[in-house]
Enzyme design. Structure first.
Site, PDB file in Angstrom:
ATOM      1  N   GLY A 293      11.494  16.816  -1.045  1.00 49.68           N
ATOM      2  CA  GLY A 293      11.018  16.921   0.436  1.00 49.68           C
ATOM      3  C   GLY A 293      10.538  15.701   0.980  1.00 49.68           C
ATOM      4  O   GLY A 293       9.761  14.946   0.101  1.00 49.68           O
TER       5      GLY A 293
ATOM      6  N   ARG B 267       5.282  15.885   7.819  1.00 51.38           N
ATOM      7  CA  ARG B 267       3.902  16.249   8.240  1.00 51.38           C
ATOM      8  C   ARG B 267       3.008  14.979   7.714  1.00 51.38           C
ATOM      9  O   ARG B 267       1.756  14.816   8.357  1.00 51.38           O
ATOM     10  CB  ARG B 267       3.291  17.308   8.125  1.00 51.38           C
ATOM     11  CG  ARG B 267       3.778  18.463   8.942  1.00 51.38           C
ATOM     12  CD  ARG B 267       2.883  19.842   8.686  1.00 51.38           C
ATOM     13  NE  ARG B 267       3.231  20.432   7.660  1.00 51.38           N
ATOM     14  CZ  ARG B 267       2.715  21.321   7.046  1.00 51.38           C
ATOM     15  NH1 ARG B 267       1.281  21.780   7.469  1.00 51.38           N
ATOM     16  NH2 ARG B 267       3.203  22.304   5.968  1.00 51.38           N
TER      17      ARG B 267
ATOM     18  N   ASP C  35       4.419  19.174  -4.568  1.00 50.66           N
ATOM     19  CA  ASP C  35       3.343  19.081  -3.687  1.00 50.66           C
ATOM     20  C   ASP C  35       2.250  20.002  -4.106  1.00 50.66           C
ATOM     21  O   ASP C  35       1.295  20.246  -3.162  1.00 50.66           O
ATOM     22  CB  ASP C  35       3.578  19.154  -2.209  1.00 50.66           C
ATOM     23  CG  ASP C  35       4.338  20.430  -2.012  1.00 50.66           C
ATOM     24  OD1 ASP C  35       4.622  21.342  -2.928  1.00 50.66           O
ATOM     25  OD2 ASP C  35       4.983  20.487  -0.823  1.00 50.66           O
TER      26      ASP C  35
ATOM     27  N   ALA D 127     -24.894 -28.342 -15.511  1.00 48.31           N
ATOM     28  CA  ALA D 127     -24.606 -27.686 -14.417  1.00 48.31           C
ATOM     29  C   ALA D 127     -24.117 -28.644 -13.236  1.00 48.31           C
ATOM     30  O   ALA D 127     -24.481 -29.803 -13.372  1.00 48.31           O
ATOM     31  CB  ALA D 127     -26.150 -27.060 -13.862  1.00 48.31           C
TER      32      ALA D 127
ATOM     33  N   ARG E  55     -19.939 -34.907 -13.399  1.00 42.93           N
ATOM     34  CA  ARG E  55     -20.480 -35.022 -11.909  1.00 42.93           C
ATOM     35  C   ARG E  55     -21.100 -36.473 -11.752  1.00 42.93           C
ATOM     36  O   ARG E  55     -21.224 -37.174 -12.478  1.00 42.93           O
ATOM     37  CB  ARG E  55     -21.620 -34.042 -11.856  1.00 42.93           C
ATOM     38  CG  ARG E  55     -22.823 -34.390 -12.548  1.00 42.93           C
ATOM     39  CD  ARG E  55     -24.101 -33.186 -12.611  1.00 42.93           C
ATOM     40  NE  ARG E  55     -25.108 -33.622 -13.354  1.00 42.93           N
ATOM     41  CZ  ARG E  55     -25.998 -32.916 -13.767  1.00 42.93           C
ATOM     42  NH1 ARG E  55     -25.719 -31.392 -13.766  1.00 42.93           N
ATOM     43  NH2 ARG E  55     -26.945 -33.148 -14.440  1.00 42.93           N
TER      44      ARG E  55
END
Length: 448
Positions: free
Chosen positions: A20, A24, A107, A407, A424
């Site tokens: 199917g 719908r 279904d 950090a 850093r």
């Protein structure tokens, strides 16, 4: 493909009709592929049918390769002409075998294993065919069962029913079972002299009633109602979620607010798990004993070890495996990551394509830069490492055991075991310059 032994003592074949289009649904996706509990509804049905039937045959329409892939390794039959349910079942007649055959519908995915077992159980003497029926609150366009005492005489499709027949509350659920030799003969005798000009599978009932008795088992609407529209799909999802939640709680899982938790059909929650409100489980999730998932978390394709803590507001994506006693905190996302026992990623971090050892702490705001725009790259972090907050790890990279990363670092090179890494710029202070710059900006604003 051989499954668990059938309850009948002889071979029982399931024919699942999945050709199917589901007009719908108003969808380019075949109806049978719409998901329930995170999996296509046909897969949900097949996984249960495999516990009952010796063989499973799926009838699909042309150009439904996605369904064929979904139901593998079960045999596929193509119905090239969509001429009704009887015509679809007839396409598989050569595969019925010599035992019993049951026809199921893609279904109708919520039918339970016990009800399927009742359908295929040995039939009393004189019963040629057994079918499933229900009494829905709104019978709508379901076929009606015309009965005499406890026996079914025929099924009248809504389009062909009289007003008196439409008033019947006992409705056809679609699924039926009979001897393969009888079913094959009845299907070959079907005609299409009806309002829709189709071969109705339900017409075999009248043929069976002419040769003997037709029995029915009445099930609940919750597990027998069909899914033919988006609204019915949503109703089926509600029913399935209620079933999954009830099963989880019966197995020793605490759902603090069950109605807010959404599970997949394959979610595995172990005893003493606690699931807080508004948690969503996508497919492929396994939680060990005593796992606590806090509110508003989303888990998919991941495995979590015993006594771990997840969330709130955590997202775990496919390929993630967290060992026992791990902690994943708020606004943390993990993807394809192995996290060792006792390790923690507690705040505002993204960790992807990574292997992290045991006892390691990932500081707040840390990320692995795993994607260069073309390829994904791996980050490896050892045991008992401490990654400071706001660390960026540019993969591919390895950070060793017992390391300490300052950090705010941006790591682009490997860090050896036990090293301290700082990546850093050095902080520079300019005496009085801060006030000067603020004053200059305020003066500029006053002139504008």
């Amino acid at each position: 493909m051989s499954q668990t032994p059938s309850v009948t003592g002889h071979e029982v074949t399931a024919i699942i009709l999945a050709a199917g289009l589901g007009t719908r649904m108003k969808s380019s996706l075949p109806k049978a592929m719409h998901p329930l509990g995170g999996v296509p509804m046909i897969r949900l049905l097949i996984d249960k049918a495999a516990q009952v039937f010796d063989r499973i045959i799926v009838v699909v329409g042309p150009d439904m390769d996605d369904i064929a892939s979904c139901v593998a390794p079960h045999k596929i039959i193509v119905q090239h002409e969509r001429a009704g349910t009887g015509h679809a079942a007839r396409q598989a007649a050569a595969e019925f075998g010599g035992g019993d055959v049951a026809v199921l519908y893609a279904d109708n995915p919520l039918i339970s294993v016990p009800l399927m077992q009742q359908l295929v159980a040995p039939r009393p003497d004189g019963v040629m065919l057994r079918l499933l029926a229900m009494r829905p609150k709104d019978p709508g366009r379901y076929g009606r069962l015309v009965t005499s005492g406890d026996d079914v005489q025929r099924i009248t499709e809504w389009e062909d029913a009289t007003e008196d027949e439409r008033a019947i509350s006992l409705c056809n659920a679609g699924m039926l079972c009979a001897a393969a030799t009888d079913m094959r003969r009845w299907l070959n005798a079907l005609t299409h002299d009806n309002a829709q000009g189709e071969y109705y599978l339900t017409d075999v009932v009248e043929q069976a009633a002419g040769e003997g008795r037709v029995a029915f088992i009445e099930g609940s609407e919750a597990e027998l109602a069909g899914v033919n529209s988006r609204a019915e799909l949503a109703a089926a999802e509600r029913t399935l979620q209620e079933q999954l939640r009830a099963a989880a709680m019966a197995d020793g899982v605490t759902l603090v607010a069950p109605e807010t938790v959404f599970l997949s059909a394959d979610t595995k929650l172990s005893q003493d798990c606690v699931i807080e409100p508004h948690v969503v489980f996508g497919p492929g999730v396994r939680l060990g004993r005593g796992v606590h998932v806090r509110a508003f978390s989303h888990l998919e394709g991941c495995t979590i070890g015993d006594n771990s803590r997840i969330g709130p507001f955590a997202r775990l994506r496919p390929g993630t495996v967290c060992a026992a006693e791990t902690h994943i905190g708020n606004f943390v996302e993990l993807k394809a990551t192995q996290l060792g026992q006792g390790s923690k990623v507690n705040h505002l971090s993204y960790i992807g394509d990574a292997e992290i050892g045991a006892g390691t702490n990932i500081g707040a705001g840390s990320i692995t830069c795993n994607y260069d725009g073309v390829f994904k790259h791996k980050t490896s972090i050892g045991d008992h490492a401490f990654i400071g907050s706001n660390t960026i790890m540019v993969a591919p990279i390895r950070v060793g055991d017992a390391t300490l990363v300052a950090a705010g670092s941006v790591l682009t090179e490997n860090v050896a075991d036990t090293d301290f890494a700082v990546a850093r710029a050095r902080q520079v202070a300019k005496p009085g310059r801060g006030q000067q710059m603020q004053d200059a900006l305020k003066a500029k604003k006053e002139k504008s």
